[in-house]
Design an enzyme around this catalytic site. Sequence first.
Site, PDB file in Angstrom:
ATOM      1  N   LYS A 201      -2.961 -14.466   2.975  1.00 39.13           N
ATOM      2  CA  LYS A 201      -2.087 -13.417   3.504  1.00 39.13           C
ATOM      3  C   LYS A 201      -0.668 -13.962   3.662  1.00 39.13           C
ATOM      4  O   LYS A 201      -0.244 -14.374   4.750  1.00 39.13           O
ATOM      5  CB  LYS A 201      -2.622 -12.879   4.834  1.00 39.13           C
ATOM      6  CG  LYS A 201      -2.090 -11.474   5.142  1.00 39.13           C
ATOM      7  CD  LYS A 201      -2.526 -10.492   4.076  1.00 39.13           C
ATOM      8  CE  LYS A 201      -1.848  -9.132   4.219  1.00 39.13           C
ATOM      9  NZ  LYS A 201      -2.160  -8.252   3.107  1.00 39.13           N
ATOM     10  N   SER A 397      -3.056  -4.095  -0.522  1.00 40.14           N
ATOM     11  CA  SER A 397      -3.258  -4.136   0.925  1.00 40.14           C
ATOM     12  C   SER A 397      -3.498  -2.725   1.452  1.00 40.14           C
ATOM     13  O   SER A 397      -4.499  -2.104   1.117  1.00 40.14           O
ATOM     14  CB  SER A 397      -2.064  -4.807   1.607  1.00 40.14           C
ATOM     15  OG  SER A 397      -2.484  -5.474   2.775  1.00 40.14           O
TER      16      SER A 397
END
Length: 609
Positions: A201, A397
Amino acid sequence: MNNFLKQTFASLVGSLLGLTIFAGIGTTGLFILLLAAVSSKDTGPVVKDKSVLVFDLSMKITDSTPSSSRLLQRALSGVDEDRITLRKVVETLEKASRDPRIVGIYLDGANSSQTSNVGYASLKEIRQALEKFRASGKKIVAYSQDWSEREYYLSSVANNIALNPVGVMEVNGLSSQSMFLTGALEKYGVGVQVVRVGKFKGAVEPFILDKLSPENREQTQKLLNDVWGEWRSAVGKSRQLKPAQLQAIADNQSLLEAGEAKNKGLVDQVAYIDQVVADLKKLTDSDKKDKTFRQIDLSNYAQVPDQNREQKSENKVAVVYAEGEIVDGKGDEGEIGGDRFAKIFNKLRQDNDVKAVVLRINSPGGSATAAEIMQREVKLTRQVKPVVVSMGDVAASGGYWIASDSNRIFAQPNTITGSIGVFGLLFNGQKLANDNGITWDTVKTGRYADTQTVSRPKSPEELAIYQRSVNRIYYMFLNKVSQGRKLPTSKVAEIAQGRVWSGSAAKEIGLVDEIGGLNTAIAYTAKQAKLGNNWELQEYPRPSSLGQRFFGRSAEETRTAFGLSQSQLKPANPLTAEFQKLLQEMEMLQKMNDPQGIYARLPFNLKID
C-alpha cells in the site's frame, strides 16, 4: 495581477454577471441570447466528397461528457476547448471507416507538447479503432515535429508516418517518479502517523519515507514492464519491428534524429508540413491552388449523424461513468460522490426501461465509506439486471471495490487495477504550532473523547483503535472481492496487500474476466440482456442544463468560460511541472473526506511517462 487575484476577480465578476443577467432578463432570456449568439451562423458540419478526417492528437479526451458548456464558452468569450469523450472518438472513427466521403485520416501531432494526459488504456482503445479504419482500405497519414512515445503509440498504425527534418523521436522506455513530502513535513513540524493493511500500500509512503519501499518499487517495476511490453508489442507489429529491436533503441539511443528514425524503420518520411499537405491534397484530389487539403476535424465530424447507429428504442442500456476521486457525499464535478452515484444506480435499478448497466470506471479510489455505499447499490442492481464493468486507464483500490460484484469485468492490457488495501493518515500540528507560540489544553469526559484532535500525536492505544478499524475495512474488502470474483479468501489475500496490477496481469490472477474496451463491454452487456439490435444507449450522470451550469457553479464555470481554468495552464518548464505535481498531491489531500478517515486508494498520483 497574479493568477490567484485573476481567478478571484473572475469569480466575482462571474457571480455578479450571472445575478445581473438573471435579474434583468431571466433565465429564458439568457437562453435566447446565448442560442442566438452561437446558432445564427451555425448551419451544421458539412462533409465534402474525398475529405480527410483530421485528428488533433492534443485533443482532450475524457470518459464522461465534458462538464463545461461549449455553448456558454462561445457565447461569452469565444473560447471553445477541444474536448471529446473516448466513446465518441471511437464511434467517430468507426463511422468514418464506413463513410464513402472520407478517404483518410490525418493524425496531427504538431501540438503534441500540449497533449492531454490520456492514459495508455484509452489510447489502446483508440488505436484499435484506427487499426479497423486502416483495415477498411483507407489511408492514415501522421505528422509531427517531434514524436513522443505516447503519440507515436497511436500514430504507429498509420500507412505513412512523417517527421520534420529538425525533429526527433523519443524511444526511451517508460518511467514513474514519486514525490516524497516527508522531509518537508518534518521541517515544518507537521506530524504524520499511519495505519494501514497491505505491504504494497504505497499511498502512504510519500508522507513517511524519502524513497520507494522495496515492495512499492517491485510492484511499480512490474506494472511498467507490462505497459512497456504492450507498447513494444503493438508498435513492433505495426512497424514490422521486433520488440527486442525497440528495446535496443531505448537502451542505447533514447532520442533519434529524423534521418535515423527513418533508417530504423520508425518513420516513413522525413518531410516538412507543406510536403505532407501536398500529399494530402493528392489524396483528396484538391486543387494545387487550394491553401490546404479537403478536410473536416474530428470534433465537427462527430456531430454528423450516423445512420447505422441512430436508433430509438424503449430498451435502454445505461452507461454510468465513474471518473475521478471517490469521495463521501455528493461530490463535485470530476469526483465520484458515493451518495450521488448510489442514487443513480437506485434509479436505474427501478427503471424498467433500463435492461442492463455498464459501469465505466476510471478512478484511483478514495473514500472506503463512499465505495461501500456505491458497491451496495451495484450489488442490488445486479440482482435484477446485468451489471458489467469496463475499466479505463485506472480502476484500482476503491475503484476495484465498486467493480468487484459485477457480472463481468473488462479491462485493457495496460489498465492499472488491483491495489486491494486500505490505509488511514493521521496528521498533527503540535510541533508546528508550538514552534510558533501556539499551545492547547483539553478538558474531556472520556479517555478517547479527543482522538480527532490535530493538536498532538495519537497514543499507542489510540493507534490500536484506528488499526482495528483499518483491519475491519480491509477484511471486508477481501470478502467482497472473494464473493464477487468467486475466489477463495486465501487467494484474494495473496494477490491483495495493496498491490497494483496491469490489466493483463489482473486477468491471469482472476481479478479481470476479459481484455477489451468500453464498446466491447457494451456489446457484451446488450447480448447478456438478450436485446438483439433493439436497444438504445443512455449515459449517466446526465449532463446538467445550461442554466444549472452557469448559475449553479458560477465561479468555476465563469473561470472556464473566460479561459482562466487552471487545467489550461501549461507547464512552462520541468520545474513548473514538478510544482504542479506538488499541487496535485495537496489537492488530493483536500478530497480525503471519509468520515472514518479510512481510504482505499492507489499510490498517490501514479503517473507513467
